[in-house]
Motif scaffolding. Structure first.
Motif, mmCIF file in Angstrom:
data_model
loop_
_atom_site.group_PDB
_atom_site.id
_atom_site.type_symbol
_atom_site.label_atom_id
_atom_site.label_comp_id
_atom_site.label_asym_id
_atom_site.label_seq_id
_atom_site.Cartn_x
_atom_site.Cartn_y
_atom_site.Cartn_z
ATOM 1 N N LEU A 83 -41.170 -27.929 -13.325
ATOM 2 C CA LEU A 83 -41.520 -27.574 -14.693
ATOM 3 C C LEU A 83 -41.518 -26.056 -14.771
ATOM 4 O O LEU A 83 -42.279 -25.404 -14.055
ATOM 5 C CB LEU A 83 -42.891 -28.137 -15.060
ATOM 6 C CG LEU A 83 -43.036 -29.661 -14.929
ATOM 7 C CD1 LEU A 83 -44.474 -30.084 -15.166
ATOM 8 C CD2 LEU A 83 -42.102 -30.373 -15.891
ATOM 9 N N GLY A 84 -40.651 -25.504 -15.604
ATOM 10 C CA GLY A 84 -40.463 -24.065 -15.580
ATOM 11 C C GLY A 84 -40.679 -23.380 -16.912
ATOM 12 O O GLY A 84 -40.575 -23.987 -17.983
ATOM 13 N N TRP A 85 -41.002 -22.120 -16.839
ATOM 14 C CA TRP A 85 -41.087 -21.228 -17.997
ATOM 15 C C TRP A 85 -40.591 -19.858 -17.560
ATOM 16 O O TRP A 85 -40.940 -19.373 -16.492
ATOM 17 C CB TRP A 85 -42.539 -21.127 -18.487
ATOM 18 C CG TRP A 85 -42.747 -19.999 -19.452
ATOM 19 C CD1 TRP A 85 -42.407 -19.973 -20.781
ATOM 20 C CD2 TRP A 85 -43.321 -18.720 -19.169
ATOM 21 N NE1 TRP A 85 -42.736 -18.766 -21.335
ATOM 22 C CE2 TRP A 85 -43.297 -17.967 -20.371
ATOM 23 C CE3 TRP A 85 -43.847 -18.139 -18.016
ATOM 24 C CZ2 TRP A 85 -43.789 -16.678 -20.454
ATOM 25 C CZ3 TRP A 85 -44.327 -16.840 -18.103
ATOM 26 C CH2 TRP A 85 -44.302 -16.124 -19.308
ATOM 27 N N TYR A 86 -39.752 -19.250 -18.385
ATOM 28 C CA TYR A 86 -39.181 -17.949 -18.099
ATOM 29 C C TYR A 86 -38.403 -18.032 -16.789
ATOM 30 O O TYR A 86 -37.420 -18.750 -16.710
ATOM 31 C CB TYR A 86 -40.281 -16.885 -18.059
ATOM 32 C CG TYR A 86 -39.759 -15.466 -18.034
ATOM 33 C CD1 TYR A 86 -38.738 -15.063 -18.904
ATOM 34 C CD2 TYR A 86 -40.274 -14.525 -17.155
ATOM 35 C CE1 TYR A 86 -38.255 -13.768 -18.882
ATOM 36 C CE2 TYR A 86 -39.804 -13.227 -17.131
ATOM 37 C CZ TYR A 86 -38.796 -12.857 -17.988
ATOM 38 O OH TYR A 86 -38.318 -11.586 -17.963
ATOM 39 N N THR A 87 -38.812 -17.342 -15.720
ATOM 40 C CA THR A 87 -38.082 -17.415 -14.453
ATOM 41 C C THR A 87 -38.922 -18.032 -13.345
ATOM 42 O O THR A 87 -38.533 -17.994 -12.181
ATOM 43 C CB THR A 87 -37.647 -16.006 -13.997
ATOM 44 O OG1 THR A 87 -38.814 -15.189 -13.842
ATOM 45 C CG2 THR A 87 -36.701 -15.378 -14.998
ATOM 46 N N THR A 88 -40.087 -18.585 -13.673
ATOM 47 C CA THR A 88 -40.955 -19.177 -12.664
ATOM 48 C C THR A 88 -41.144 -20.661 -12.928
ATOM 49 O O THR A 88 -40.896 -21.143 -14.026
ATOM 50 C CB THR A 88 -42.327 -18.479 -12.638
ATOM 51 O OG1 THR A 88 -42.945 -18.617 -13.925
ATOM 52 C CG2 THR A 88 -42.184 -17.014 -12.296
ATOM 53 N N PHE A 89 -41.586 -21.379 -11.918
ATOM 54 C CA PHE A 89 -41.768 -22.818 -12.074
ATOM 55 C C PHE A 89 -42.835 -23.343 -11.130
ATOM 56 O O PHE A 89 -43.145 -22.763 -10.100
ATOM 57 C CB PHE A 89 -40.451 -23.563 -11.830
ATOM 58 C CG PHE A 89 -39.944 -23.464 -10.414
ATOM 59 C CD1 PHE A 89 -40.362 -24.364 -9.454
ATOM 60 C CD2 PHE A 89 -39.058 -22.463 -10.048
ATOM 61 C CE1 PHE A 89 -39.905 -24.278 -8.147
ATOM 62 C CE2 PHE A 89 -38.593 -22.363 -8.749
ATOM 63 C CZ PHE A 89 -39.021 -23.271 -7.792
ATOM 64 N N GLY A 90 -43.416 -24.456 -11.524
ATOM 65 C CA GLY A 90 -44.285 -25.252 -10.669
ATOM 66 C C GLY A 90 -43.762 -26.673 -10.772
ATOM 67 O O GLY A 90 -42.678 -26.909 -11.297
ATOM 68 N N ALA A 113 -45.965 -13.329 -9.354
ATOM 69 C CA ALA A 113 -44.825 -12.726 -8.663
ATOM 70 C C ALA A 113 -43.662 -13.712 -8.537
ATOM 71 O O ALA A 113 -42.623 -13.377 -7.991
ATOM 72 C CB ALA A 113 -45.242 -12.247 -7.279
ATOM 73 N N GLY A 114 -43.853 -14.939 -9.034
ATOM 74 C CA GLY A 114 -42.786 -15.927 -8.985
ATOM 75 C C GLY A 114 -42.717 -16.705 -7.696
ATOM 76 O O GLY A 114 -41.773 -17.457 -7.467
ATOM 77 N N VAL A 115 -43.712 -16.529 -6.816
ATOM 78 C CA VAL A 115 -43.717 -17.228 -5.538
ATOM 79 C C VAL A 115 -44.346 -18.611 -5.725
ATOM 80 O O VAL A 115 -45.447 -18.731 -6.259
ATOM 81 C CB VAL A 115 -44.507 -16.445 -4.482
ATOM 82 C CG1 VAL A 115 -44.549 -17.201 -3.165
ATOM 83 C CG2 VAL A 115 -43.881 -15.065 -4.284
ATOM 84 N N THR A 116 -43.635 -19.652 -5.298
ATOM 85 C CA THR A 116 -44.145 -21.006 -5.446
ATOM 86 C C THR A 116 -45.040 -21.364 -4.270
ATOM 87 O O THR A 116 -44.670 -21.183 -3.113
ATOM 88 C CB THR A 116 -42.987 -22.015 -5.531
ATOM 89 O OG1 THR A 116 -42.168 -21.677 -6.651
ATOM 90 C CG2 THR A 116 -43.509 -23.423 -5.731
ATOM 91 N N THR A 117 -46.234 -21.866 -4.562
ATOM 92 C CA THR A 117 -47.222 -22.224 -3.553
ATOM 93 C C THR A 117 -47.749 -23.613 -3.846
ATOM 94 O O THR A 117 -48.014 -23.954 -4.996
ATOM 95 C CB THR A 117 -48.391 -21.226 -3.559
ATOM 96 O OG1 THR A 117 -47.891 -19.913 -3.337
ATOM 97 C CG2 THR A 117 -49.403 -21.569 -2.473
ATOM 98 N N GLU A 118 -47.914 -24.413 -2.794
ATOM 99 C CA GLU A 118 -48.478 -25.738 -2.999
ATOM 100 C C GLU A 118 -49.967 -25.640 -3.303
ATOM 101 O O GLU A 118 -50.711 -24.965 -2.599
ATOM 102 C CB GLU A 118 -48.269 -26.612 -1.762
ATOM 103 C CG GLU A 118 -48.787 -28.030 -1.941
ATOM 104 C CD GLU A 118 -48.480 -28.930 -0.764
ATOM 105 O OE1 GLU A 118 -49.417 -29.563 -0.246
ATOM 106 O OE2 GLU A 118 -47.296 -28.991 -0.358
ATOM 107 N N GLY A 119 -50.402 -26.322 -4.365
ATOM 108 C CA GLY A 119 -51.804 -26.300 -4.735
ATOM 109 C C GLY A 119 -52.592 -27.399 -4.053
ATOM 110 O O GLY A 119 -53.622 -27.150 -3.433
ATOM 111 N N PHE A 120 -52.119 -28.644 -4.166
ATOM 112 C CA PHE A 120 -52.779 -29.750 -3.485
ATOM 113 C C PHE A 120 -51.792 -30.885 -3.310
ATOM 114 O O PHE A 120 -50.709 -30.887 -3.888
ATOM 115 C CB PHE A 120 -54.031 -30.219 -4.248
ATOM 116 C CG PHE A 120 -53.767 -30.754 -5.630
ATOM 117 C CD1 PHE A 120 -53.574 -32.113 -5.849
ATOM 118 C CD2 PHE A 120 -53.728 -29.903 -6.726
ATOM 119 C CE1 PHE A 120 -53.354 -32.615 -7.122
ATOM 120 C CE2 PHE A 120 -53.502 -30.393 -8.007
ATOM 121 C CZ PHE A 120 -53.312 -31.752 -8.203
#
Length: 212
Positions: A83-90, A113-120
């Protein structure tokens, strides 16, 4: 670059008209060499991008993408939904289990900063974890070690349980020797104010160094 266009429109005015695929029934396949088994089936990644809001006027560009990737081992992502917005996504990723059945889910987010990190994540054997990609217990919370805060309103705890007024229960792990862990009842509006901590407040026994 060369493209092939399929367009439904009014021949005289050029106004776009609706276009239906298989209106009388059947299936539609994209990128397939054999008959699809579902009403709409695409072989490969797929993206849906939108730049309007729910009032049908111009808005920020957001998108959803279904994708797959090569697994790297047990409980690793093999694809999912971005699921993305602008240039970042989760998004939500499907986790490859250790056996031939079952499935887990990982939920990730993008920082500024656009870095994808796992939340849970939820594993296929019923384990829930935050900050830990290989949980061994039914519920695991992992965060940085830190001494409990004694001023201000920013807690250093790993887990917090809040009341709807000013009180909170903080749980964390020490970063300084002799290390260990702590449970602290505190005023979340001013961490300098400690509050009572009750164990079995309506009765019963509390064991220290004994299980009986």
């Amino acid at each position: 670059f060369p493209v092939t266009i399929l367009q439904s429109h009014n021949y005289s005015t050029g106004v776009a008209l609706p276009m239906l695929l298989q209106p009388a029934g059947g299936t539609v396949g994209i990128g397939m060499s054999t008959a699809p088994t579902n009403k709409l089936q695409a072989l490969g990644d797929a993206r849906f991008q939108f730049n309007t809001n729910n009032l049908r006027t111009g808005g920020d560009s957001v998108w959803a993408e279904f994708y797959g990737k090569t697994p790297a081992g047990t409980d690793t992502p093999v694809g999912g939904l971005k699921l993305g917005w602008y240039t970042t996504f989760g998004g939500i990723e499907v986790l490859r289990p250790g056996g031939a059945s079952g499935v887990g889910l990982a939920f990730n987010y993008a920082t500024t900063a656009g870095v994808t990190t796992e939340g849970f994540r939820l594993t296929n054997d019923g384990k829930f974890s935050v900050g830990n990609t290989a949980p061994t217990q039914k519920i695991t919370f992992r965060g940085a070690n830190a001494q409990p805060a004694t001023t201000g309103t920013t807690s250093n705890s790993i887990v917090r349980i809040e009341g709807d007024s000013n009180h909170a229960l903080d749980i964390g792990t020490f970063t300084n020797s002799p290390y260990g862990s702590y449970i602290q009842s505190t005023d979340k509006t001013n961490l300098a104010n400690s509050l009572p901590l009750a164990l079995n407040p309506v009765g019963g026994r509390v064991g220290i160094g004994t299980v009986n």
